[in-house]
Write a protein that holds these residues in place. Structure first.
Motif, mmCIF file in Angstrom:
data_model
loop_
_atom_site.group_PDB
_atom_site.id
_atom_site.type_symbol
_atom_site.label_atom_id
_atom_site.label_comp_id
_atom_site.label_asym_id
_atom_site.label_seq_id
_atom_site.Cartn_x
_atom_site.Cartn_y
_atom_site.Cartn_z
ATOM 1 N N MET A 1 -56.740 -1.811 -13.578
ATOM 2 C CA MET A 1 -57.248 -1.049 -12.445
ATOM 3 C C MET A 1 -58.280 -1.877 -11.694
ATOM 4 O O MET A 1 -59.132 -2.504 -12.302
ATOM 5 C CB MET A 1 -57.907 0.245 -12.920
ATOM 6 N N THR A 2 -58.177 -1.820 -10.368
ATOM 7 C CA THR A 2 -59.121 -2.529 -9.509
ATOM 8 C C THR A 2 -59.638 -1.551 -8.462
ATOM 9 O O THR A 2 -58.876 -0.757 -7.931
ATOM 10 C CB THR A 2 -58.422 -3.709 -8.796
ATOM 11 N N THR A 3 -60.950 -1.628 -8.189
ATOM 12 C CA THR A 3 -61.541 -0.751 -7.187
ATOM 13 C C THR A 3 -61.876 -1.555 -5.936
ATOM 14 O O THR A 3 -62.432 -2.646 -6.014
ATOM 15 C CB THR A 3 -62.809 -0.062 -7.734
ATOM 16 N N TYR A 4 -61.505 -0.974 -4.801
ATOM 17 C CA TYR A 4 -61.764 -1.568 -3.490
ATOM 18 C C TYR A 4 -62.608 -0.590 -2.683
ATOM 19 O O TYR A 4 -62.651 0.596 -2.982
ATOM 20 C CB TYR A 4 -60.447 -1.801 -2.738
ATOM 21 N N TYR A 5 -63.230 -1.121 -1.619
ATOM 22 C CA TYR A 5 -64.089 -0.310 -0.754
ATOM 23 C C TYR A 5 -63.728 -0.552 0.703
ATOM 24 O O TYR A 5 -63.364 -1.665 1.079
ATOM 25 C CB TYR A 5 -65.569 -0.658 -0.987
ATOM 26 N N SER A 6 -63.876 0.502 1.528
ATOM 27 C CA SER A 6 -63.593 0.373 2.958
ATOM 28 C C SER A 6 -64.904 0.399 3.746
ATOM 29 O O SER A 6 -65.936 0.844 3.238
ATOM 30 C CB SER A 6 -62.696 1.516 3.437
ATOM 31 N N GLU A 7 -64.834 -0.050 4.986
ATOM 32 C CA GLU A 7 -66.008 -0.001 5.862
ATOM 33 C C GLU A 7 -66.380 1.436 6.212
ATOM 34 O O GLU A 7 -67.470 1.699 6.699
ATOM 35 C CB GLU A 7 -65.750 -0.803 7.140
ATOM 36 N N GLU A 8 -65.466 2.380 5.957
ATOM 37 C CA GLU A 8 -65.723 3.801 6.213
ATOM 38 C C GLU A 8 -66.337 4.481 4.992
ATOM 39 O O GLU A 8 -66.361 5.701 4.895
ATOM 40 C CB GLU A 8 -64.431 4.520 6.627
ATOM 41 N N HIS A 9 -66.794 3.682 4.019
ATOM 42 C CA HIS A 9 -67.506 4.171 2.836
ATOM 43 C C HIS A 9 -66.622 4.989 1.895
ATOM 44 O O HIS A 9 -67.032 6.010 1.354
ATOM 45 C CB HIS A 9 -68.772 4.939 3.232
ATOM 46 N N GLU A 10 -65.396 4.522 1.734
ATOM 47 C CA GLU A 10 -64.471 5.124 0.779
ATOM 48 C C GLU A 10 -64.195 4.113 -0.323
ATOM 49 O O GLU A 10 -64.265 2.909 -0.097
ATOM 50 C CB GLU A 10 -63.156 5.490 1.472
ATOM 51 N N TRP A 11 -63.910 4.620 -1.510
ATOM 52 C CA TRP A 11 -63.483 3.749 -2.598
ATOM 53 C C TRP A 11 -62.042 4.098 -2.945
ATOM 54 O O TRP A 11 -61.584 5.222 -2.710
ATOM 55 C CB TRP A 11 -64.390 3.879 -3.822
ATOM 56 N N ILE A 12 -61.344 3.132 -3.470
ATOM 57 C CA ILE A 12 -59.956 3.336 -3.861
ATOM 58 C C ILE A 12 -59.726 2.516 -5.130
ATOM 59 O O ILE A 12 -59.954 1.311 -5.151
ATOM 60 C CB ILE A 12 -58.979 2.958 -2.719
ATOM 61 N N THR A 13 -59.352 3.211 -6.205
ATOM 62 C CA THR A 13 -59.067 2.545 -7.471
ATOM 63 C C THR A 13 -57.560 2.489 -7.628
ATOM 64 O O THR A 13 -56.898 3.528 -7.667
ATOM 65 C CB THR A 13 -59.726 3.288 -8.651
ATOM 66 N N VAL A 14 -57.034 1.277 -7.705
ATOM 67 C CA VAL A 14 -55.596 1.037 -7.677
ATOM 68 C C VAL A 14 -55.061 0.709 -9.060
ATOM 69 O O VAL A 14 -55.643 -0.087 -9.798
ATOM 70 C CB VAL A 14 -55.270 -0.133 -6.712
ATOM 71 N N GLU A 15 -53.942 1.357 -9.383
ATOM 72 C CA GLU A 15 -53.205 1.060 -10.612
ATOM 73 C C GLU A 15 -51.732 1.041 -10.225
ATOM 74 O O GLU A 15 -51.153 2.086 -9.932
ATOM 75 C CB GLU A 15 -53.505 2.129 -11.664
ATOM 76 N N GLY A 16 -51.153 -0.162 -10.172
ATOM 77 C CA GLY A 16 -49.770 -0.292 -9.726
ATOM 78 C C GLY A 16 -49.667 0.045 -8.256
ATOM 79 O O GLY A 16 -50.382 -0.525 -7.435
ATOM 80 N N ASP A 17 -48.771 0.991 -7.901
ATOM 81 C CA ASP A 17 -48.633 1.381 -6.491
ATOM 82 C C ASP A 17 -49.232 2.757 -6.220
ATOM 83 O O ASP A 17 -48.951 3.385 -5.214
ATOM 84 C CB ASP A 17 -47.167 1.326 -6.050
ATOM 85 N N THR A 18 -50.081 3.226 -7.145
ATOM 86 C CA THR A 18 -50.787 4.493 -6.927
ATOM 87 C C THR A 18 -52.293 4.227 -6.990
ATOM 88 O O THR A 18 -52.736 3.214 -7.529
ATOM 89 C CB THR A 18 -50.403 5.571 -7.962
#
Length: 121
Positions: A1-18
């Motif tokens: 799992m990897t977590t990314y961040y957007s300039e709109e202050h959202e986080w997204i933790t990715v596992e595969g294609d979900t």
């Protein structure tokens, strides 16, 4: 799992294609007391940058944007009854959506934690 961040202050933790999507602690702190969360439904599809929901606080309303092309596969229904959970655990149990990613290459446009920390100063 990897977590990314957007300039709109959202986080997204990715596992595969979900992935799991939510707002950052910084966003929750800036909004103040959250009183309402408007969410779309399971099966709804969005293009990167489209509005996918709204968070209302006692101070303001703030849109939630799709950080990449996606389809909603699960909605955190808890937020309908207890929107304040976003103040308590925005990067934990108070996630907003589980999404299916349509184009994994779009992850390159997001930041890692160090990049996000630099953004918010």
């Amino acid at each position: 799992m990897t977590t990314y961040y957007s300039e709109e202050h959202e986080w997204i933790t990715v596992e595969g294609d979900t992935a799991t999507l939510g707002i950052t602690q910084h966003a929750a702190d800036q909004l103040g007391e959250i009183v309402f969360v408007e969410q779309h439904g399971q099966g709804d599809e969005f293009d990167k940058g489209e509005e996918i929901g709204v968070i209302e606080s006692v101070k303001a309303a703030s849109e939630i944007y799709a950080p990449l092309d996606c389809e909603v596969i699960e909605v955190n229904g808890t937020l309908e009854e207890t929107p304040g959970a976003l103040n308590e655990a925005p990067e934990g149990d108070a996630w907003i959506y589980k999404i299916k990613l349509k184009d994994l290459s779009q992850l390159e446009d997001l930041m890692d934690l160090d990049g996000y920390k630099a953004l918010i100063g």
